[in-house]
Scaffold this motif. Structure first.
Motif, PDB file in Angstrom:
ATOM      1  N   MET A   1    -119.554 -16.265-109.169  1.00 21.37           N
ATOM      2  CA  MET A   1    -118.706 -15.061-109.229  1.00 21.37           C
ATOM      3  C   MET A   1    -117.305 -15.376-108.690  1.00 21.37           C
ATOM      4  N   ASN A   2    -116.297 -15.123-109.505  1.00 23.56           N
ATOM      5  CA  ASN A   2    -114.914 -15.333-109.092  1.00 23.56           C
ATOM      6  C   ASN A   2    -114.407 -14.116-108.334  1.00 23.56           C
ATOM      7  N   LYS A   3    -113.734 -14.357-107.200  1.00 27.30           N
ATOM      8  CA  LYS A   3    -113.173 -13.265-106.408  1.00 27.30           C
ATOM      9  C   LYS A   3    -111.688 -13.097-106.751  1.00 27.30           C
ATOM     10  N   LEU A   4    -111.296 -11.854-106.966  1.00 27.20           N
ATOM     11  CA  LEU A   4    -109.901 -11.543-107.257  1.00 27.20           C
ATOM     12  C   LEU A   4    -109.357 -10.618-106.179  1.00 27.20           C
ATOM     13  N   LYS A   5    -108.219 -10.972-105.646  1.00 34.80           N
ATOM     14  CA  LYS A   5    -107.494 -10.082-104.735  1.00 34.80           C
ATOM     15  C   LYS A   5    -106.346  -9.492-105.551  1.00 34.80           C
ATOM     16  N   ILE A   6    -106.378  -8.185-105.766  1.00 40.30           N
ATOM     17  CA  ILE A   6    -105.370  -7.553-106.610  1.00 40.30           C
ATOM     18  C   ILE A   6    -104.596  -6.519-105.795  1.00 40.30           C
ATOM     19  N   ASP A   7    -103.318  -6.788-105.582  1.00 36.12           N
ATOM     20  CA  ASP A   7    -102.421  -5.846-104.909  1.00 36.12           C
ATOM     21  C   ASP A   7    -101.604  -5.151-105.985  1.00 36.12           C
ATOM     22  N   ILE A   8    -101.688  -3.833-106.019  1.00 39.04           N
ATOM     23  CA  ILE A   8    -100.989  -3.069-107.052  1.00 39.04           C
ATOM     24  C   ILE A   8     -99.788  -2.366-106.426  1.00 39.04           C
ATOM     25  N   ALA A 206    -105.602 -12.767-118.585  1.00 44.77           N
ATOM     26  CA  ALA A 206    -105.000 -13.279-117.353  1.00 44.77           C
ATOM     27  C   ALA A 206    -106.063 -13.736-116.362  1.00 44.77           C
ATOM     28  N   PHE A 207    -107.116 -12.950-116.192  1.00 43.82           N
ATOM     29  CA  PHE A 207    -108.169 -13.313-115.233  1.00 43.82           C
ATOM     30  C   PHE A 207    -108.855 -14.611-115.639  1.00 43.82           C
ATOM     31  N   LYS A 208    -109.094 -14.782-116.925  1.00 38.74           N
ATOM     32  CA  LYS A 208    -109.745 -16.001-117.394  1.00 38.74           C
ATOM     33  C   LYS A 208    -108.848 -17.214-117.170  1.00 38.74           C
TER      34      LYS A 208
END
Length: 219
Positions: A1-8, A206-208
């Motif tokens: 599982m890939n972890k994404l930190k997304i600041d909007i 983008a995530f890929k």
């Protein structure tokens, strides 16, 4: 599982911010078996000099962007269509106003510490764009805060004081120094950025790509 930190980086007054978020939501749902995201919201004020009373939205758009009535109608129609496609209802039937959002950002900073930042942000979007609630009226604003399970008295205490003022200003200054001048801006893993109300496919792609790049860096 890939972890994404997304600041909007966003402003509740920006329709493209909720359109972009809903498309992000769709993308994450499509990739739920591969990615898990930690989302936080960063403060941006479209109109930092707006008076507390706010301004009629059509009047504001004419003054700020020079939009004619026809251009305004075309812009609203596009937002309606994009919102419907993203799964968000915009209501352009009643009187709408543009307000200064600084107090909303203070409340959102507090909500983050309570684990309810995204919930409150989405409630603000719905109140402003769907329910045509005036978020510059304190009792109405507190109703929205209370509706997501946050403490009304504590929120009022924050609004009546200078709490979270410095935190919001510091974050705004840091974002300006990063060169962020428009919203929404989606900062992914603190090094990649997407701007504007992107379609869900753009987030998926983008995530890929990010996952591939980070995998290569670790080799």
């Amino acid at each position: 599982m890939n972890k994404l930190k997304i600041d909007i980086v966003s402003d509740v007054m920006c329709p493209w911010c909720i359109i972009g978020y809903k498309n992000l939501e769709t993308a994450l749902a499509q990739l739920s078996d591969k990615f898990a995201a930690d989302i936080s919201w960063k403060p941006f004020e479209l109109n930092p000099d707006m008076p507390v009373l706010g301004q009629d939205l059509n009047e504001h758009l004419q003054q700020k962007y020079g939009l004619s009535e026809q251009q305004g109608d075309e812009n609203r129609q596009r937002i309606l269509e994009m919102g419907e496609k993203a799964g968000f209802d915009f209501n352009f039937d009643g009187k709408r106003i543009m307000i200064n959002s600084f107090d909303l950002h203070r409340l959102l900073t507090w909500a983050a510490s309570e684990g309810k930042q995204t919930e409150l942000k989405l409630a603000f979007f719905k109140a402003h764009f769907t329910d045509l609630v005036y978020l510059n009226e304190q009792d109405t604003l507190l109703d929205v805060v209370q509706s997501v399970g946050l403490d009304r008295a504590r929120a009022k205490q924050i609004l009546d004081s200078g709490e979270y003022f410095q935190e919001v200003r510091s974050e705004q200054n840091a974002l300006q120094q990063m060169g962020i001048t428009s919203v929404p801006t989606f900062i992914i893993n603190e090094q990649y950025a997407l701007t504007g109300g992107q379609p869900s496919d753009a987030f998926v792609q983008a995530f890929k790509q990010i996952a591939e790049q980070e995998a290569q860096q670790q080799q």
